[in-house]
Design a protein around this motif. Structure first.
Motif, PDB file in Angstrom:
ATOM      1  N   VAL A  41      -4.860  -9.089  -6.169  1.00 12.68           N
ATOM      2  CA  VAL A  41      -5.027  -9.978  -4.863  1.00 12.68           C
ATOM      3  C   VAL A  41      -4.828  -9.423  -3.321  1.00 12.68           C
ATOM      4  CG1 VAL A  41      -3.413 -12.242  -6.196  1.00 12.68           C
ATOM      5  CG2 VAL A  41      -2.230  -9.960  -4.586  1.00 12.68           C
ATOM      6  N   VAL A  42      -5.454 -10.264  -2.636  1.00 15.37           N
ATOM      7  CA  VAL A  42      -5.115  -9.614  -1.117  1.00 15.37           C
ATOM      8  C   VAL A  42      -4.300  -9.896  -0.213  1.00 15.37           C
ATOM      9  CG1 VAL A  42      -6.988  -9.561   0.800  1.00 15.37           C
ATOM     10  CG2 VAL A  42      -7.876  -9.753  -1.369  1.00 15.37           C
ATOM     11  N   ALA A  43      -3.548  -9.279  -0.111  1.00 10.14           N
ATOM     12  CA  ALA A  43      -2.932  -8.511   1.012  1.00 10.14           C
ATOM     13  C   ALA A  43      -2.787  -8.935   2.050  1.00 10.14           C
ATOM     14  CB  ALA A  43      -1.098  -8.254   0.466  1.00 10.14           C
ATOM     15  N   LYS A  44      -2.250  -9.691   2.808  1.00 13.13           N
ATOM     16  CA  LYS A  44      -2.300  -9.565   4.350  1.00 13.13           C
ATOM     17  C   LYS A  44      -1.397  -9.994   5.399  1.00 13.13           C
ATOM     18  CE  LYS A  44      -7.309 -11.148   3.763  1.00 13.13           C
ATOM     19  NZ  LYS A  44      -8.369 -12.683   4.453  1.00 13.13           N
ATOM     20  N   TRP A  45      -1.225  -8.484   6.083  1.00 12.40           N
ATOM     21  CA  TRP A  45      -0.197  -9.089   7.228  1.00 12.40           C
ATOM     22  C   TRP A  45      -0.930 -10.295   8.542  1.00 12.40           C
ATOM     23  CZ3 TRP A  45       4.100  -7.705   5.754  1.00 12.40           C
ATOM     24  CH2 TRP A  45       4.230  -6.695   4.657  1.00 12.40           C
ATOM     25  N   SER A  46       0.254 -11.430   9.014  1.00 12.21           N
ATOM     26  CA  SER A  46      -0.601 -12.610   9.911  1.00 12.21           C
ATOM     27  C   SER A  46      -1.245 -11.568  10.736  1.00 12.21           C
ATOM     28  CB  SER A  46      -0.070 -14.095   9.491  1.00 12.21           C
ATOM     29  OG  SER A  46       1.119 -13.444  10.548  1.00 12.21           O
ATOM     30  N   THR A  51      -5.011  -4.883   2.211  1.00  9.22           N
ATOM     31  CA  THR A  51      -3.907  -3.759   1.343  1.00  9.22           C
ATOM     32  C   THR A  51      -4.916  -4.851   0.079  1.00  9.22           C
ATOM     33  OG1 THR A  51      -2.824  -3.851   2.433  1.00  9.22           O
ATOM     34  CG2 THR A  51      -2.272  -2.858   0.078  1.00  9.22           C
ATOM     35  N   LEU A  52      -4.784  -4.409  -1.753  1.00 10.35           N
ATOM     36  CA  LEU A  52      -5.282  -5.059  -2.552  1.00 10.35           C
ATOM     37  C   LEU A  52      -4.260  -4.656  -3.533  1.00 10.35           C
ATOM     38  CD1 LEU A  52      -7.565  -6.660  -3.840  1.00 10.35           C
ATOM     39  CD2 LEU A  52      -8.323  -4.159  -4.962  1.00 10.35           C
ATOM     40  N   VAL A  53      -3.622  -5.772  -3.645  1.00 10.95           N
ATOM     41  CA  VAL A  53      -2.519  -6.159  -5.095  1.00 10.95           C
ATOM     42  C   VAL A  53      -2.751  -5.722  -6.177  1.00 10.95           C
ATOM     43  CG1 VAL A  53       0.087  -6.706  -5.353  1.00 10.95           C
ATOM     44  CG2 VAL A  53      -0.409  -6.381  -2.466  1.00 10.95           C
ATOM     45  N   ARG A  54      -2.052  -5.144  -6.555  1.00 12.08           N
ATOM     46  CA  ARG A  54      -2.792  -4.793  -8.121  1.00 12.08           C
ATOM     47  C   ARG A  54      -1.297  -5.195  -8.836  1.00 12.08           C
ATOM     48  NH1 ARG A  54      -7.588  -3.117  -8.731  1.00 12.08           N
ATOM     49  NH2 ARG A  54      -8.232  -1.954  -6.660  1.00 12.08           N
ATOM     50  N   THR A  55       0.014  -5.415  -8.689  1.00 10.48           N
ATOM     51  CA  THR A  55       0.820  -5.324  -9.582  1.00 10.48           C
ATOM     52  C   THR A  55       1.796  -6.593  -8.877  1.00 10.48           C
ATOM     53  OG1 THR A  55       2.311  -3.840  -9.218  1.00 10.48           O
ATOM     54  CG2 THR A  55       0.814  -3.256 -10.527  1.00 10.48           C
TER      55      THR A  55
END
Length: 375
Positions: free
Chosen positions: A163-168, A183-187
């Motif tokens: 999933v793609v993680a973003k700070w708002s 950031t690309l979150v893999r786990t």
């Protein structure tokens, strides 16, 4: 084409401490070549901007984040030195948000678009963007806003890893945090650990379903809108490469027509009552839907994609004409125009490597004024 009021200078404002993007140099060149006196207040002196022959003067900002009170004092000091009103042109989210908050006390000193209160901050906030897309029924990646670490892990699993993680509010990140805006979150455990850094990041963590990309998935729209909502110049384009691949900052692009992108952009600008520059980032999914990923109210990295071939009009020139009361007929940029490789482009050969090279502009560096912080 209407002539520019060259008695009105422009002050570019960039508060991000990183090296200026290629868009800042593009703005200096575009305005300078039109005969407009260009000044720049930059948090970083790195890069070719400071050495451009089109830059009249650079003001060195104090190191570290600036509160609005000392920034207001600094802008007033610069205005006193200019001796006449100037167009204030932010070049990043921090600058756009600060300029909007300081618009009232800067009246008479700087010319700024008439924006609804808090609009630049709202549009730059990734959480607010998700709500805006929902309200307007615009495609947007499925997004979760977890309120604890376990929710972050569960949301990552539900959305489908990676999933793609973003700070708002990515403009609040500082180099000392060591955090990236995207950031690309893999786990699921990585999502949990990232959520635990929320206090350090200074804003909420968003998790988004990753959209499958491709060579023609990344699209942008750049435009400039008059006070009455008329689009002075605008159009879509497709980016060709980015670093990191399919994430991060956008690189070279080509101006291409796309009715879906144009309709979405014009509809959004009208809904917001937007005045001034507006940039939008889209990603097309496997079903041909364009998902809105980002908005900004300053010149984007590829704003020169949208340039009228006969007059040379682009969004920064159009804004100067609008704010100085010069009328300008609607302009269309030519499909097929390519933008040069920017700061974050993947190298493709000698021509790309030379784009924006300091020696291409150097004719004696303009004077630098070091601006003090208020005590």
């Amino acid at each position: 084409m209407s002539s520019f009021d060259t008695d009105v200078p422009v002050l570019l404002l960039r508060l991000d401490p990183g090296p200026p993007h290629h868009s800042t140099l593009d703005a200096v060149r575009s305005l300078g070549r039109a005969g407009i006196e260009v000044h720049a207040a930059l948090a970083s002196a790195r890069g070719p901007v400071s050495r451009s022959r089109y830059l009249h003067r650079r003001y060195e900002l104090p190191a570290g984040p600036m509160a609005h009170a000392p920034l207001l004092d600094l802008l007033r000091d610069i205005s006193e030195g200019l001796g006449r009103p100037a167009v204030l042109l932010p070049m990043d989210d921090r600058g756009a948000i600060a300029a909007a908050r300081l618009a009232v006390p800067l009246l008479g000193r700087y010319l700024l678009p008439a924006q609804p209160a808090g609009l630049p901050e709202r549009l730059a906030d990734k959480a607010e963007l998700a709500l805006l897309c929902r309200d307007m029924d615009l495609p947007h990646p499925a997004t979760a806003l977890p309120t604890d670490a376990q929710q972050a892990a569960d949301a990552a699993a539900e959305l489908g890893l990676p999933v793609v993680a973003k700070w708002s509010r990515p403009w609040l990140l500082t180099p000392s945090t060591g955090l990236r805006s995207t950031t690309l979150v893999r786990t699921c455990e990585d999502a949990r650990r990232l959520y635990e850094l929320t206090e350090r990041a200074g804003s909420a963590l968003l998790l988004q379903r990753r959209l499958a990309g491709g060579p023609d998935a990344e699209w942008v729209f750049h435009g400039c809108f008059a006070r009455d909502g008329v689009c002075l110049i605008g159009g879509p384009g497709r980016t060709q490469r980015a670093r990191p691949l399919r994430t991060g900052l956008l690189a070279p692009g080509r101006r291409l027509p796309d009715p879906q992108v144009e309709r979405a952009a014009l509809g959004l600008a009208g809904h917001l009552g937007h005045h001034g520059i507006l940039g939008l980032d889209f990603r097309r999914d496997a079903h041909g839907r364009y998902h809105l990923l980002g908005l900004h109210t300053h010149p984007g990295a590829r704003f020169r994609l949208v340039t009228d071939p006969s007059s040379g009009l682009d969004v920064v020139r159009a804004l100067h004409l609008d704010l100085t009361g010069r009328t300008e007929p609607l302009a269309r940029s030519a499909p097929g125009r390519e933008s040069p490789a920017g700061t974050h482009a993947l190298p493709t050969g000698p021509a790309t490597a030379l784009a924006g090279h300091p020696e291409a502009e150097r004719r004696g560096a303009p004077p630098t004024i070091r601006c003090r912080s208020s005590p």
